[in-house]
Scaffold this motif. Sequence first.
Motif, PDB file in Angstrom:
ATOM      1  N   TYR A   1       0.803  -1.215   0.000  1.00  0.00           N
ATOM      2  CA  TYR A   1       0.000   0.000   0.000  1.00  0.00           C
ATOM      3  C   TYR A   1       0.842   1.275   0.000  1.00  0.00           C
ATOM      4  O   TYR A   1       0.313   2.375   0.000  1.00  0.00           O
ATOM      5  N   TRP A   2       2.169   1.135   0.043  1.00  0.00           N
ATOM      6  CA  TRP A   2       3.076   2.273  -0.134  1.00  0.00           C
ATOM      7  C   TRP A   2       4.408   1.742  -0.601  1.00  0.00           C
ATOM      8  O   TRP A   2       4.851   0.664  -0.185  1.00  0.00           O
TER       9      TRP A   2
ATOM     10  N   ALA B   1      -4.923   4.256   5.398  1.00  0.00           N
ATOM     11  CA  ALA B   1      -4.066   3.776   4.312  1.00  0.00           C
ATOM     12  C   ALA B   1      -3.534   2.371   4.551  1.00  0.00           C
ATOM     13  O   ALA B   1      -3.309   1.615   3.604  1.00  0.00           O
ATOM     14  N   GLY B   2      -3.329   1.993   5.797  1.00  0.00           N
ATOM     15  CA  GLY B   2      -2.775   0.673   6.107  1.00  0.00           C
ATOM     16  C   GLY B   2      -3.751  -0.440   5.780  1.00  0.00           C
ATOM     17  O   GLY B   2      -4.776  -0.597   6.448  1.00  0.00           O
ATOM     18  N   ARG B   3      -3.425  -1.236   4.766  1.00  0.00           N
ATOM     19  CA  ARG B   3      -4.330  -2.308   4.360  1.00  0.00           C
ATOM     20  C   ARG B   3      -4.339  -3.410   5.414  1.00  0.00           C
ATOM     21  O   ARG B   3      -3.300  -3.842   5.877  1.00  0.00           O
ATOM     22  N   GLY B   4      -5.536  -3.851   5.790  1.00  0.00           N
ATOM     23  CA  GLY B   4      -5.639  -4.879   6.814  1.00  0.00           C
ATOM     24  C   GLY B   4      -5.746  -4.329   8.222  1.00  0.00           C
ATOM     25  O   GLY B   4      -5.730  -5.090   9.185  1.00  0.00           O
ATOM     26  N   LEU B   5      -5.855  -2.993   8.358  1.00  0.00           N
ATOM     27  CA  LEU B   5      -5.954  -2.393   9.684  1.00  0.00           C
ATOM     28  C   LEU B   5      -7.134  -2.956  10.471  1.00  0.00           C
ATOM     29  O   LEU B   5      -7.048  -3.139  11.678  1.00  0.00           O
ATOM     30  N   CYS B   6      -8.222  -3.253   9.777  1.00  0.00           N
ATOM     31  CA  CYS B   6      -9.436  -3.715  10.450  1.00  0.00           C
ATOM     32  C   CYS B   6      -9.606  -5.224  10.383  1.00  0.00           C
ATOM     33  O   CYS B   6     -10.674  -5.744  10.727  1.00  0.00           O
ATOM     34  N   GLY B   7      -8.593  -5.937   9.932  1.00  0.00           N
ATOM     35  CA  GLY B   7      -8.648  -7.392   9.910  1.00  0.00           C
ATOM     36  C   GLY B   7      -9.602  -7.921   8.855  1.00  0.00           C
ATOM     37  O   GLY B   7     -10.133  -7.183   8.011  1.00  0.00           O
TER      38      GLY B   7
END
Length: 769
Positions: free
Chosen positions: A195-196, A278-284
């Motif tokens: 993602y970055w 922006a962080g992919r997977g932050l919410c599981g």
Amino acid sequence: MASLIAFALTISLAFNIATSQSNITRGSSLTPNGATNAWLSPSGLYAFGFYPQKEGYALGIYTAQISQRTVVWTAGRDNLPLLYNATLRFTTDGRLVIDQAQGQQINIFDAGGASIASMQDSGNFVLYGSQGTVLWQTFDNPTDTLLAGQRLAAGKRLFSSISEVDQSIGVFRLVMQFDGNLVQYPKGGTRDAAYWASNTVGTGSNVTLNLDSDGFLYLLQNSTYLIRNLTQGRYPRNNTIYRMKIDVDGIFRLYSHDLRNMSKNGSVIWASSNNKCAGRGLCGVNGYCEVMNDDAQCRCLPGFEFVNPELWSMGCQRNYTVEKCKMNDLGTAVRMVSLSNARWEETTYDNPEATMTQEECSAACLNDCNCEVALFSGQECRLQRLPLRFMEVTDNESNVGLIKVYVASLNNGPDPSNPSIQVKKARRKGILVTGVSLISISLLVLLFSAVLIYKARVWAYRKLFENVGPRAFSYAELERITNGFKEELGRGSFGIVYKEFQTEMKVIGRTHHRNLTKLLGYCYEGSERLLVYEYMPQGSLADILFEPKRNIVPCWAERIRMAIDIAHGILYLHEECETAIIHCDIKPQNILMDEYNCAKISDFGLAKLLEHDQTRTSTLIRGTRGYVAPEWYKNLPITVKVDVFSFGIVLLEILCCRRSVENNFPVNEAILEEWVYDCYETDELSKLVNGEDVDKHALDRMVKIGLWCIQEDPALRPSVKQVVLMLEGTRVRCKGGLSAIRHKNQPMASPLLHRNGTIGAPLVPVGHF
């Protein structure tokens, strides 16, 4: 005399170092609640020691003069929290270890030979040899933070923490790749999930991320050539310290701290992204992120709730239980709930060609028991299963997510205002009336016939079980048949533990499958407990892979067939038995080979039976080190996914024809799963098979399957049924026929160097095949 010289050298070294840093001598120790719980740097700015951690303690480096403790390095992140009675020891032979209860030990530096340890004002903790050489330092082994003067070398990674109060390894990683690209991934994500990135791919293999004392953050090649500036630097140097950290939300930020105002928290002066989501997977899994009042907020899919509301990264789970496809069951309504502007990692298994509208896409999913969600984009409908990973809901998306929701009763059923509802109340009512009538008539017939056939059925079953099943042997018979037990072929896991003997009897006695060893009989006589299995002339899979005759191993096609056999055996245990069985000890030593090289699972002494409708259980740790899933060590509920993890390790061993841990291999190849990941990440999979002539696409698929199976989170691992389907899609023919073989490479003769345990190679699940 030699000891006096060594002592003099140590004193001299301590004197030379003392002017710029505080020194710790051999025999020193720290405890969380003792008189000394930290070693300070000369100015007292940094401390190396214990600090409170959620439900216990952690050991690391933190700012001691700033009111709000800022942790910059943590030891043993896979073993947190530490207990109150933990002790850090700088041993008399020059090692740095953490002792815990019951003799457990965490090695920070176990090579030995360090004469002096030092906590420096730079924030670096260093171990020196007797000649003043640096043997080990935290700057070379970063966790989630870089300090001024520190660098992230090629191949190194930073891992975020689970939360602000738990320094265990979290969801995100920042990788300085060998291709020169600095990339952010969610833990368990493939390259497609990045993602970055610094977009410096191809700039060379010796690129480092560097931080200077003026806040200059940049990429440098070969320590001389500037590749890219991330910040411009030129921030104040005096009375200011800088640190770069990959935060809990997956964004890495540059912080400054004004040492003239110790009560003030650090200020963010640069961030890799201003988007808090922006962080992919932050919410599981099954969760997505929204920015509310400039803060990230996680949401669950309709019909789902957080596994742990305080820890979003654990994702969401259904707030109800679905045992099977209930679309046609009485009293149950099924509807599709829409979620606009959604996207997630692709797991499509079908694209209905006839669908043209959102309503038709909803109907296609409703009429498919395998479909749990659908993604509608324009005129394309993609049917998918759960869980959903890396889900995003943004204004930039034109997709509509369609989620299947099961409603408990018609009274609380579908909302007629929702255009995506496909289950009509009137239709259900008609089905209900017809069903009740049919059931009434059927009950009369069944009641009359049940009495007549009951005794006959019971008698038939008794006769069946009297004539089918393992035979009871006497001890004398087995002693005579085996010529006094003269030839021992191997030992099982239960030895003489009788309770496990009974478990193995219960498990194997109710199973019958071509990929399970057949139990011919048993002896339960006095103190003797013996099991009689069919003879397997080719020995175990471990014999074939690790100790092959004439130093040769099976060809690629034979290895794939073995993997498929094992997966079929596990599938039978998990899904096709009357009662689901968790084997708990899948490993090559427990895979036996018949005369046709058909692989069969054996040794059910550690197996765990699940009750009807039970999907998880709790039990003491079982299995063999190296094949045991992480949830065993975390005291989490145990599911069939522990066998999937073990199979993943075995699959990688089959592909590479080597053990999962080889102490005489080079350090970067010693741990198989880490080496496989590194080869996958650098697109060098041919190393795994030493240039063997195999289909590259098939090898890539097989590696992905193995890495997917060994995800740390059980929810991210595939089911064994999915594994079987993927494996069977990789069948190949072996040149020269199935009997073709290749010579196994001899292990390289080099000692195993100490591998720092603070940062391990993350593993990748599979999105596309």
